[in-house]
Design an enzyme around this catalytic site. Structure first.
Site, mmCIF file in Angstrom:
data_model
loop_
_atom_site.group_PDB
_atom_site.id
_atom_site.type_symbol
_atom_site.label_atom_id
_atom_site.label_comp_id
_atom_site.label_asym_id
_atom_site.label_seq_id
_atom_site.Cartn_x
_atom_site.Cartn_y
_atom_site.Cartn_z
ATOM 1 C CB SER A 241 -15.786 -16.613 -4.970
ATOM 2 O OG SER A 241 -14.450 -16.979 -5.220
ATOM 3 C CG HIS A 271 -14.291 -14.944 -9.849
ATOM 4 N ND1 HIS A 271 -13.045 -15.480 -9.683
ATOM 5 C CD2 HIS A 271 -14.874 -15.009 -8.611
ATOM 6 C CE1 HIS A 271 -12.881 -15.846 -8.423
ATOM 7 N NE2 HIS A 271 -13.986 -15.583 -7.750
ATOM 8 C CG HIS A 318 -4.577 -13.794 -11.615
ATOM 9 N ND1 HIS A 318 -4.384 -13.219 -10.384
ATOM 10 C CD2 HIS A 318 -5.459 -14.804 -11.430
ATOM 11 C CE1 HIS A 318 -5.106 -13.877 -9.496
ATOM 12 N NE2 HIS A 318 -5.772 -14.840 -10.100
ATOM 13 N NE ARG A 327 -5.264 -21.174 -9.296
ATOM 14 C CZ ARG A 327 -6.208 -20.264 -9.172
ATOM 15 N NH1 ARG A 327 -7.232 -20.459 -8.342
ATOM 16 N NH2 ARG A 327 -6.166 -19.136 -9.879
ATOM 17 C CG ASP A 373 -11.027 -20.047 -14.802
ATOM 18 O OD1 ASP A 373 -11.348 -21.045 -14.141
ATOM 19 O OD2 ASP A 373 -11.195 -18.883 -14.412
#
Ligand code: NMX
Ligand code: MLT
Length: 435
Positions: A241, A271, A318, A327, A373
């Site tokens: 992105s 993604h 990743h 995160r 995610d």
């Protein structure tokens, strides 16, 4: 001129000579080599992008303007009585590199309010779309539809393009867009999933609280919104992105074209869409078990079944990170405080105990640890946001903070059109000495 724009102008003036000196006096210094496997393999590890907004260390994770996630959460000003900082103050940090004062953050809050009105034609376009369109399609279409509002495009068309001042037009577009995105997201949500019952904004609130209000969610969902937008904002420049937004902007396309394209990239299952995939995957095997929370053994079997059917385990792995995504850790910390006994949280924790060993045993994934995610859906589900198709829109609102700050700086530093060179397979075989 607002304090944010004034400070940004000063920072840009201070920064430009550094880029000019590097280019003029040290342009030939090598920072990376490219191997055949990198050329075929998605340019992994090739250092060829520059950004100061954030940096991703494979073992430490993301730093925003040099600050770790806990530092950002601790140092930035917060709305009264709240645990998580103003998103607006965080945008100030991304743009300028400075931690804003409370007044500076609140100035951005006010500025966003003034710019937040969604044009009626955007509402009309959203309403004309089939209701079963994916919310990311709606979100991206709404952004693209507003391109006619671009200050950058208007001034360019009128022959007012100036290499040194065009960042100001990009800044205006970035501010106008950022102010509207939570409103657009909430409108899509209420139209698509809540019986077409949009909720008017409450202009006494900051971005996070107003978003929660427009979604029809009670506190502490406002805290979740602030945390979520900040965590998802940026992940240096190479992710799909961020890179797409930068690439499109490099053609002097305005922020609307660029962000819409970046959001389209975020909609891919490898993604940002992975967050909805995680929930779908968990729900599927819970359905198979008649809604029961699986045992560790059942979970291991489900993971192996997924791998053996040729699919990836969503939320794990990743391209850059080689440890648990901070995160993920930050969201886990929230769950431990607010929903420690929630069965879905326990299940996500159980996956953390099971998946890395299996991925290591399978021996393919370079990083067996969870990414952002793997955790994000659980918190949304807990607060009643069970329409998991919508999760990537939340990611997209957050991601806009980082990529819009980036393309403003791209224009400030006069980065040229991006145009890497390609080679043919014949040429690769010649380089390898096999032809
Ligand atoms: N489950 C199963 N296999 C995996 C996984 C995983 N979670 N992660 C990587 N692999 C495989 C990968 O498909 C590849 O297989 P093959 O050689 O057959 O093509 C092999 O391991 C090597 O891949 P890596 O170099 O470790 O990973 P890469 O950099 O190519 O891709 C991701 C990174 C994130 C696309 C990959 O780890 C993945 O598909 N993860 C699951 C989807 C996901 O969670 N995406 C979200 C990423 C974060 N975000 O928010 O954007
Ligand atoms: C992101 O936040 O963009 C993802 O973690 C993917 C990446 O960094 O490659």
């Amino acid at each position: 001129m607002s304090t944010l724009k004034e400070v940004l102008a000063k920072k840009i003036d201070e920064h430009r000579p550094r880029t000019v000196k590097l280019l003029k006096e040290h342009g030939d210094v090598k920072i990376s080599d490219v191997t055949i496997s990198q050329a075929i393999g998605g340019m992994r590890g090739v250092k060829s992008l520059v950004t100061d907004i954030s940096y991703l260390d494979p073992y430490e994770g993301i730093r925003f303007r040099g600050y770790t996630i806990p530092e950002v959460m601790e140092k930035l000003p917060k709305p009264e009585g709240k645990d998580y900082p103003y998103v607006e103050g965080f945008f100030y940090l991304l743009l300028t590199g400075d931690i804003p004062t409370n007044e500076q953050a609140e100035e951005v809050v006010e500025e966003f309010k003034k710019r937040s009105q969604i044009p009626q034609y955007v509402i009309d376009i959203l309403r004309a779309m089939p209701r079963d369109s994916h919310p990311m399609t709606m979100f991206s279409s709404a952004i693209l539809a507003m391109q006619r509002e671009s200050v950058f495009a208007k001034n360019y068309k009128e022959g007012k393009f100036n290499k040194f001042t065009c960042w100001e037009d990009m800044y205006e577009d970035a501010m106008n867009l950022m102010a509207k995105l939570p409103h657009i997201g909430a409108y899509i949500y209420r139209m698509k999933y809540k019986g077409d019952t949009p909720i008017e904004p409450d202009f006494s609130l900051d971005m996070g609280s107003n978003f929660a209000h427009m979604m029809g969610m009670e506190p502490p969902y406002d805290e979740v919104a602030r945390m979520y937008f900040i965590l998802h904002s940026d992940h240096e420049s190479g992710n799909v992105s961020a890179h797409t937004t930068h690439l499109v902007a490099s053609a002097l396309s305005d922020a609307y074209y660029s962000l819409s394209a970046g959001i389209d990239g975020l909609a891919g299952p490898l993604h940002g869409l992975a967050n909805q995939e995680v929930l779908g995957w968990i729900q599927d095997f819970m359905d198979e078990l008649g809604g029961e929370v699986p045992t560790k053994e059942q979970l291991k079997k489900a993971v192996w079944d997924t791998l053996n059917s040729g699919q990836v385990i969503p939320g794990y792995g990743h391209a850059v990170l080689r440890k648990t995504d901070p995160r993920y850790a930050s969201q886990r910390e929230y769950c431990q405080k607010h929903l420690p006994d929630y069965p879905l949280f326990k299940l996500v924790s159980m996956l953390y105990e099971v998946v890395p060993d299996i991925l290591r045993e399978q021996g393919k994934a370079k990083n067996p640890w969870p990414n952002v995610d793997a955790h994000s859906g659980v918190i949304q589900w807990y607060y009643g946001l069970v329409e998991y198709d919508f999760y990537t829109v939340l990611f997209g609102i957050g991601r806009a903070l980082g990529v819009l700050a980036n393309i403003t700086w791209d224009r400030a530093l006069g980065y040229p059109i991006e145009r890497p060179k390609s080679v043919t397979t014949d040429m690769l075989e010649e380089s390898a000495g096999i032809k």
